[in-house]
Design an enzyme around this catalytic site. Structure first.
Site, PDB file in Angstrom:
ATOM      1  N   LYS A 169      53.316  -5.680 -12.689  1.00  0.00           N
ATOM      2  CA  LYS A 169      52.156  -5.187 -13.440  1.00  0.00           C
ATOM      3  C   LYS A 169      52.001  -3.697 -13.223  1.00  0.00           C
ATOM      4  O   LYS A 169      51.991  -3.227 -12.078  1.00  0.00           O
ATOM      5  CB  LYS A 169      50.885  -5.905 -12.941  1.00  0.00           C
ATOM      6  CG  LYS A 169      49.632  -5.452 -13.656  1.00  0.00           C
ATOM      7  CD  LYS A 169      49.491  -6.144 -15.002  1.00  0.00           C
ATOM      8  CE  LYS A 169      48.502  -5.477 -15.931  1.00  0.00           C
ATOM      9  NZ  LYS A 169      49.122  -4.451 -16.809  1.00  0.00           N
ATOM     10  N   THR A 179      39.062   2.555 -15.115  1.00  0.00           N
ATOM     11  CA  THR A 179      39.592   3.421 -14.053  1.00  0.00           C
ATOM     12  C   THR A 179      38.546   4.477 -13.667  1.00  0.00           C
ATOM     13  O   THR A 179      38.256   4.676 -12.483  1.00  0.00           O
ATOM     14  CB  THR A 179      40.903   4.108 -14.496  1.00  0.00           C
ATOM     15  OG1 THR A 179      41.776   3.124 -15.051  1.00  0.00           O
ATOM     16  CG2 THR A 179      41.586   4.804 -13.340  1.00  0.00           C
ATOM     17  N   LYS A 204      56.321  -0.188 -13.263  1.00  0.00           N
ATOM     18  CA  LYS A 204      55.926   1.000 -14.011  1.00  0.00           C
ATOM     19  C   LYS A 204      57.041   1.310 -14.988  1.00  0.00           C
ATOM     20  O   LYS A 204      58.205   0.976 -14.728  1.00  0.00           O
ATOM     21  CB  LYS A 204      55.744   2.189 -13.047  1.00  0.00           C
ATOM     22  CG  LYS A 204      54.795   3.228 -13.549  1.00  0.00           C
ATOM     23  CD  LYS A 204      53.363   2.923 -13.158  1.00  0.00           C
ATOM     24  CE  LYS A 204      52.390   3.808 -13.885  1.00  0.00           C
ATOM     25  NZ  LYS A 204      51.021   3.652 -13.347  1.00  0.00           N
ATOM     26  N   LYS A 242      48.362  -0.622  -4.495  1.00  0.00           N
ATOM     27  CA  LYS A 242      47.118  -0.598  -5.272  1.00  0.00           C
ATOM     28  C   LYS A 242      46.799  -1.995  -5.797  1.00  0.00           C
ATOM     29  O   LYS A 242      45.682  -2.501  -5.636  1.00  0.00           O
ATOM     30  CB  LYS A 242      47.288   0.371  -6.437  1.00  0.00           C
ATOM     31  CG  LYS A 242      46.053   0.534  -7.291  1.00  0.00           C
ATOM     32  CD  LYS A 242      46.325   1.160  -8.652  1.00  0.00           C
ATOM     33  CE  LYS A 242      47.146   2.431  -8.605  1.00  0.00           C
ATOM     34  NZ  LYS A 242      47.057   3.195  -9.865  1.00  0.00           N
ATOM     35  N   GLN A 296      51.876   1.514  -7.029  1.00  0.00           N
ATOM     36  CA  GLN A 296      51.258   0.378  -7.725  1.00  0.00           C
ATOM     37  C   GLN A 296      51.319  -0.897  -6.872  1.00  0.00           C
ATOM     38  O   GLN A 296      50.411  -1.715  -6.909  1.00  0.00           O
ATOM     39  CB  GLN A 296      52.009   0.158  -9.047  1.00  0.00           C
ATOM     40  CG  GLN A 296      51.226  -0.613 -10.090  1.00  0.00           C
ATOM     41  CD  GLN A 296      50.273   0.265 -10.884  1.00  0.00           C
ATOM     42  OE1 GLN A 296      50.617   1.352 -11.294  1.00  0.00           O
ATOM     43  NE2 GLN A 296      49.059  -0.213 -11.098  1.00  0.00           N
ATOM     44  N   ASN A 330      41.558   9.827 -20.763  1.00  0.00           N
ATOM     45  CA  ASN A 330      40.790   8.590 -20.588  1.00  0.00           C
ATOM     46  C   ASN A 330      40.085   8.488 -19.239  1.00  0.00           C
ATOM     47  O   ASN A 330      38.868   8.260 -19.174  1.00  0.00           O
ATOM     48  CB  ASN A 330      41.745   7.404 -20.814  1.00  0.00           C
ATOM     49  CG  ASN A 330      41.121   6.083 -20.470  1.00  0.00           C
ATOM     50  OD1 ASN A 330      41.172   5.644 -19.337  1.00  0.00           O
ATOM     51  ND2 ASN A 330      40.485   5.475 -21.440  1.00  0.00           N
ATOM     52  N   ASP A 350      49.227   4.362 -19.470  1.00  0.00           N
ATOM     53  CA  ASP A 350      49.164   5.390 -18.430  1.00  0.00           C
ATOM     54  C   ASP A 350      49.136   6.706 -19.224  1.00  0.00           C
ATOM     55  O   ASP A 350      48.727   6.691 -20.396  1.00  0.00           O
ATOM     56  CB  ASP A 350      50.380   5.289 -17.490  1.00  0.00           C
ATOM     57  CG  ASP A 350      50.194   6.060 -16.183  1.00  0.00           C
ATOM     58  OD1 ASP A 350      49.577   5.528 -15.253  1.00  0.00           O
ATOM     59  OD2 ASP A 350      50.657   7.219 -16.086  1.00  0.00           O
TER      60      ASP A 350
HETATM   61  N1  GLU Z   1      48.372   2.972 -15.302  1.00  0.00           N
HETATM   62  C1  GLU Z   1      47.257   2.429 -14.588  1.00  0.00           C
HETATM   63  C2  GLU Z   1      47.484   2.588 -13.103  1.00  0.00           C
HETATM   64  O1  GLU Z   1      48.061   3.563 -12.668  1.00  0.00           O
HETATM   65  C3  GLU Z   1      46.883   1.032 -15.038  1.00  0.00           C
HETATM   66  C4  GLU Z   1      47.955   0.000 -14.974  1.00  0.00           C
HETATM   67  C5  GLU Z   1      47.601  -1.333 -15.606  1.00  0.00           C
HETATM   68  O2  GLU Z   1      46.488  -1.490 -16.139  1.00  0.00           O
HETATM   69  O3  GLU Z   1      48.453  -2.217 -15.548  1.00  0.00           O
HETATM   70  O4  GLU Z   1      47.046   1.813 -12.302  1.00  0.00           O
END
Ligand code: GLU
Length: 449
Positions: A89, A208, A125, A113, A110, A239, A165
């Protein structure tokens, strides 16, 4: 060299010429050094080495035709980093500078996170070196279709779920999702950040930025402070920045600076609701430079990208929401001198390594992106749940869920600080340790893959 230090140097050696990836790996490694030292099993089972090696890296040719019938060849990517906690994800980035080092740093970040959200999310990613700037809608559509023509083989609601992103918003997600659906002949939640009319979740665009400001409030509460009347800087104007500013206005803070690739704005009177609406129109609809903001509002001055940057404006709180390595050591020193009390990261890895060291030395409170900007992917996780259920939740419910998740991450950090005898408010080491331990345990339970 000790057995532990060898782990990091071997990873660096194995991945030459990838400075951003080295930076992200070194930062986590420094935090978990004591954990590795006291848990021999993590070392024996080479858990960290496995985390630093993507499960799969996909790189592919993306050919598309522009409005003048000229063919362009771009490179598409998906890094499937870690599936210990759930399906891969993470977002897609469309930016001309995108390369394997940046993708791997993002996918690595990620992993931790997503684990911190407490949701069943693995990490990935992807994206392309395609530059969406100055492209027509049709060109963007054709590019997205071409990207998905290859990537669909590797994507699916139980396999890998991309999202947005930098350079990828609801429009691009729409074209990507439409192509996936056409190829598979199936309406499934294979991508998040969809419009709420067609399978998306309420609050995903805001998540976010809102989550970041919630997290900042929880930190400030630790020192009996609030955001009210705090002077704030929010770099970027996309965003994440827009919704961070929106929440800051709701919390009665004063936003005096924001930026884009052309420069930065210093608005001495602060952004208000009317000005924010103007900025959104300028960036989202007209897609123009923020210079237009200073032309419209006399209290604002525009400074072209050059010698000074947004961090030269005196403030209480700084929210770097633009991109990686946008704040360096001298910026932190200046902010500190000007009385800064908090830095919370809306972007991924916006501080350079020396900048982080300076923050740690100075005692400015600091929320790393893995914890502070996890609200976006968390609401993506809930979009996946809603897609599977086939039921959609109200705005009130989503607001509550976002706050709960951000609060949960904050609590997890506090618990980790206590358990590991870290110094007070050490969110950096706490987030790295907490994320690492969750993923490490899941990996060990699943055997040596
Ligand atoms: N690009 C965002 C991040 O850095 C969101 C990723 C997502 O929603 O899967 O966490």
């Amino acid at each position: 060299m000790s057995q532990i230090d060898y782990v990091l140097s071997a990873i660096k050696e194995k991945n030459p010429g990838q400075p951003e990836f080295h930076q992200a790996v070194s930062e986590v490694f420094d935090s978990i050094h004591p954990i590795l030292a006291s848990n021999k099993r993590y070392l024996d089972e080479k858990v960290f080495e496995r985390m630093a090696e993507p499960e799969r890296v996909i790189s592919f040719r993306v050919c598309w035709t522009d409005d003048n019938n000229e063919i362009h060849v771009n490179r598409g990517y998906r890094v499937q980093m870690n599936s210990a906690m759930g399906p891969y994800k993470g977002g897609l980035r469309f930016h001309p500078t995108l390369n394997m080092s940046i993708l791997k740093f993002l996918a690595f970040e990620q992993t931790f996170k997503n684990a911190l959200t407490g949701l069943p999310l693995g990490a990935g990613k992807g994206g392309s070196d395609f530059d969406p700037k100055h492209k027509s809608d049709r060109e963007i559509m054709r590019f997205c279709q071409a990207w998905m023509m290859e990537a669909h083989r590797h994507i699916g609601h139980f396999t890998d779920i991309p999202a947005g992103d930098i350079g990828v918003g609801e429009k691009e997600i729409g074209y990507l999702f439409g192509t996936f659906k056409k190829i598979k002949n199936e309406f499934q939640g294979s991508i998040t950040g969809k419009g709420p009319l067609w399978g998306g979740s309420i609050l995903r665009p805001e998540a976010t930025g809102y989550g970041l400001i919630h997290f900042a409030s929880y930190i400030l509460a630790e020192i009996n402070e609030t955001l009210e009347n705090k002077v704030c800087l929010v770099s970027g104007s996309g965003n994440v920045s827009q919704f961070a500013m929106e929440k800051l206005l709701e919390d009665k803070a004063t936003v005096v600076g924001f930026s884009d690739s052309t420069g930065y704005i210093h608005d001495e009177e602060g952004v208000d609701w009317h000005k924010l609406a103007f900025l959104k129109e300028l960036k989202n609809v007209k897609r123009e430079s923020i210079e237009g903001y200073a032309e419209k509002f006399p209290s604002a001055t525009f400074y072209k990208t050059g010698e000074t940057n947004i961090w030269s404006i005196p403030a209480d709180c700084a929210f770097p929401c633009a991109t990686q390595n946008e704040m360096d050591e001298k910026d932190v020193k200046l902010l500190e001198k000007n009385g800064l009390i908090l830095i919370a990261e809306g972007a991924n890895m916006p501080l350079t390594d020396p900048a982080i060291k300076e923050v740690q030395r100075s005692g400015v409170m600091y929320a790393p992106g893995k914890a502070a900007n996890a609200g976006g992917v968390a609401i993506s996780g809930l979009e996946m749940t809603q897609n599977r259920l086939g039921r959609y939740w109200s705005r009130e419910r989503m607001e509550k869920e976002l706050k709960l998740i951000m609060h949960g991450i904050h609590e997890k950090c506090l618990e980790t600080i206590k358990k590991n005898d870290l110094i007070a408010h050490d969110y950096l080491n706490a987030a790295n340790i907490a994320g690492f331990e969750r993923v490490a345990k899941a990996m060990l339970a699943q055997g040596s893959w």
